[in-house]
Design a protein around this motif. Structure first.
Motif, PDB file in Angstrom:
ATOM      1  N   UNK A  28       0.813  -1.207   0.000  1.00 55.63           N
ATOM      2  CA  UNK A  28       0.000   0.000   0.000  1.00 55.63           C
ATOM      3  C   UNK A  28       0.845   1.255   0.000  1.00 55.63           C
ATOM      4  N   UNK A  29       2.149   1.095   0.224  1.00 56.34           N
ATOM      5  CA  UNK A  29       3.031   2.250   0.252  1.00 56.34           C
ATOM      6  C   UNK A  29       2.918   3.042   1.533  1.00 56.34           C
ATOM      7  N   UNK A  30       2.494   2.388   2.625  1.00 56.56           N
ATOM      8  CA  UNK A  30       2.336   3.079   3.901  1.00 56.56           C
ATOM      9  C   UNK A  30       3.693   3.389   4.519  1.00 56.56           C
ATOM     10  N   UNK A  31       3.762   4.500   5.214  1.00 55.50           N
ATOM     11  CA  UNK A  31       4.982   4.906   5.905  1.00 55.50           C
ATOM     12  C   UNK A  31       4.625   5.245   7.345  1.00 55.50           C
ATOM     13  N   UNK A  32       5.617   5.164   8.262  1.00 53.51           N
ATOM     14  CA  UNK A  32       7.057   4.980   8.037  1.00 53.51           C
ATOM     15  C   UNK A  32       7.425   3.540   7.679  1.00 53.51           C
ATOM     16  N   UNK A  33       8.621   3.408   7.092  1.00 55.53           N
ATOM     17  CA  UNK A  33       9.176   2.108   6.736  1.00 55.53           C
ATOM     18  C   UNK A  33      10.536   1.966   7.412  1.00 55.53           C
ATOM     19  N   UNK A  34      10.778   0.789   7.990  1.00 54.65           N
ATOM     20  CA  UNK A  34      12.053   0.508   8.648  1.00 54.65           C
ATOM     21  C   UNK A  34      12.682  -0.717   8.005  1.00 54.65           C
ATOM     22  N   UNK A  35      13.921  -0.563   7.518  1.00 54.75           N
ATOM     23  CA  UNK A  35      14.624  -1.658   6.855  1.00 54.75           C
ATOM     24  C   UNK A  35      15.960  -1.910   7.546  1.00 54.75           C
ATOM     25  N   UNK A  36      16.184  -3.156   7.960  1.00 54.00           N
ATOM     26  CA  UNK A  36      17.480  -3.492   8.558  1.00 54.00           C
ATOM     27  C   UNK A  36      18.488  -3.738   7.453  1.00 54.00           C
ATOM     28  N   UNK A  37      19.741  -3.386   7.719  1.00 51.65           N
ATOM     29  CA  UNK A  37      20.799  -3.656   6.749  1.00 51.65           C
ATOM     30  C   UNK A  37      22.055  -4.088   7.482  1.00 51.65           C
ATOM     31  N   UNK A  38      23.105  -4.364   6.737  1.00 48.50           N
ATOM     32  CA  UNK A  38      24.337  -4.897   7.330  1.00 48.50           C
ATOM     33  C   UNK A  38      25.053  -3.897   8.217  1.00 48.50           C
ATOM     34  N   UNK A  39      24.665  -2.627   8.164  1.00 45.52           N
ATOM     35  CA  UNK A  39      25.356  -1.591   8.944  1.00 45.52           C
ATOM     36  C   UNK A  39      24.453  -0.924   9.967  1.00 45.52           C
ATOM     37  N   UNK A  40      23.183  -1.279   9.983  1.00 47.12           N
ATOM     38  CA  UNK A  40      22.271  -0.666  10.937  1.00 47.12           C
ATOM     39  C   UNK A  40      20.832  -0.774  10.475  1.00 47.12           C
ATOM     40  N   UNK A  41      20.086   0.280  10.697  1.00 45.33           N
ATOM     41  CA  UNK A  41      18.674   0.320  10.329  1.00 45.33           C
ATOM     42  C   UNK A  41      18.365   1.600   9.568  1.00 45.33           C
ATOM     43  N   UNK A  42      17.624   1.459   8.506  1.00 46.41           N
ATOM     44  CA  UNK A  42      17.216   2.616   7.716  1.00 46.41           C
ATOM     45  C   UNK A  42      15.765   2.947   8.026  1.00 46.41           C
ATOM     46  N   UNK A  43      15.531   4.153   8.481  1.00 49.35           N
ATOM     47  CA  UNK A  43      14.191   4.608   8.807  1.00 49.35           C
ATOM     48  C   UNK A  43      13.757   5.640   7.775  1.00 49.35           C
ATOM     49  N   UNK A  44      12.637   5.376   7.137  1.00 50.58           N
ATOM     50  CA  UNK A  44      12.102   6.298   6.143  1.00 50.58           C
ATOM     51  C   UNK A  44      10.716   6.733   6.611  1.00 50.58           C
ATOM     52  N   UNK A  45      10.605   7.973   6.993  1.00 47.54           N
ATOM     53  CA  UNK A  45       9.376   8.464   7.625  1.00 47.54           C
ATOM     54  C   UNK A  45       8.268   8.769   6.626  1.00 47.54           C
ATOM     55  N   UNK A  46       8.652   9.305   5.470  1.00 52.16           N
ATOM     56  CA  UNK A  46       7.660   9.672   4.466  1.00 52.16           C
ATOM     57  C   UNK A  46       8.064   9.124   3.103  1.00 52.16           C
ATOM     58  N   UNK A  47       7.102   9.025   2.218  1.00 62.30           N
ATOM     59  CA  UNK A  47       7.378   8.514   0.873  1.00 62.30           C
ATOM     60  C   UNK A  47       8.426   9.398   0.200  1.00 62.30           C
TER      61      UNK A  47
END
Length: 350
Positions: free
Chosen positions: A51-70
């Motif tokens: 649905x493209x809902x935000x926020x989105x949190x993605x884990x990666x090899x160096x930490x976590x990426x937080x994307x609050x808005x599209x």
């Protein structure tokens, strides 16, 4: 199924990594199944990807990426990431200049023209990622799904904007282009669009295979002439996908090679024997050996596949060699249409 590895004993061509970088080559979307579970992205999303809902949190090899808005403004740090953005219908605010003044590949130019982008804004990446240039573009998010330099880049890039990259460092070599696309799409709120891209690529390969039934069941060897070695690209655990997607299957000698053992010496060129032999020169004149030199090699000329004219060279002039060796979300359908006739001629011995 895994992505084509860097050649043994050397750092790969990160600037060519797209991709770089396919159900192709290597990847699975064109030929069907996905990669093993331990190579899939381990990202977790706090929003609804479809649905493209935000926020989105993605884990990666160096930490976590937080994307609050599209995100609206997207920067890329490799050509493969540029392809992801373009395939999803986004024009990057800045990209690395991988063309070095040369012609833009047909499939890429078509996508740029379709989006009305004119000419992409680029930075000189001769010495690596230009952090200042990326920062000056003020991106909302930075795509780094197709780069081998994230160990060096992550800290500086994450200070500019959220960085979307892979969950494990080993993913730099093993993720399929579909998995890279899917992870990026989660961060951009474009999961549905990503599925459309994958489905379109699967159809392109199915159509090409149906148009060339003579390919089905033929064994093949895929060799890539890198600057420091000839690489056995179709090793046992590797599925370039381009070839399998068109109906071919690996030659018996594939069992002798792996991701960590993929170099073919000039003394062992007979290891390339198959019903069909495909050699690509993604580095052009910078490869270990030229096409004319290889074709003049006594052992190479003695191969049944060569004597029977079931041997094909994938041209580096139009970008096809790089697109086959390093597939991505943008080039896959184009590769299917371009490569199938080349393989058909090889099967026919023409």
């Amino acid at each position: 199924m895994n992505r084509l590895p860097r050649p043994s004993g050397r750092r790969g061509a990160a600037r060519v990594l797209i991709v770089a970088a396919a159900c192709l080559a290597l990847a699975t979307g064109c030929s069907g199944s996905g990669s093993d579970d331990d190579t899939k992205p381990e990202s977790k999303s706090s929003g609804s990807a479809s649905s493209g809902a935000f926020p989105v949190s993605l884990t990666n090899a160096w930490g976590t990426t937080e994307i609050k808005e599209k995100p609206v403004k997207v920067a890329t740090v490799s050509d493969g990431d540029t392809s992801i953005a373009l395939a999803l219908g986004l024009v990057p605010v800045i990209t690395p200049d991988v063309e070095d003044g040369g012609d833009v590949p047909e499939y890429k130019q078509k996508a740029v023209d379709k989006l009305g982008a004119g000419k992409l804004k680029t930075y000189d990446d001769t010495d690596g990622t230009d952090y200042e240039a990326v920062a000056s573009a003020a991106p909302d998010v930075i795509l780094g799904m197709n780069t081998w330099s994230m160990d060096d880049d992550y800290a500086k890039l994450s200070a500019v904007a959220p960085v979307v990259t892979y969950a494990k460092k080993t993913d730099a070599d093993t993720l399929t282009w579909q998995e890279r696309l899917t992870t990026a799409a989660k961060a951009l709120g474009l999961a549905d669009k990503a599925k459309e891209v994958v489905d379109a690529n699967e159809k392109a390969f199915a159509d090409a295979a149906a148009a060339h039934p003579e390919l089905k069941g033929k064994t093949y060897t895929y060799a890539i002439v890198h600057p420091q070695q000839i690489t056995y690209g179709s090793y046992a655990d590797q599925d370039p996908g381009v070839f399998e997607g068109l109906g071919l299957k690996k030659a018996p000698n594939a069992k002798n090679y792996s991701a960590d053992k993929n170099a073919v010496s000039l003394e062992n060129l007979d290891e390339l024997e198959a019903d069909v032999l495909v050699v690509s020169y993604p580095f052009g004149d910078n490869g270990l050996i030229s096409a004319s030199e290889l074709e003049g090699n006594k052992l190479f000329k003695s191969l049944d596949v060569v004597k029977g004219k079931h041997y094909a060279v994938v041209s580096s002039k139009d970008g096809l060699a790089s697109a086959v060796a390093y597939p991505d979300a943008l080039s896959s359908s184009w590769v299917a249409g371009k490569l199938a006739p080349v393989l058909a001629d090889a099967v026919a011995g023409t």
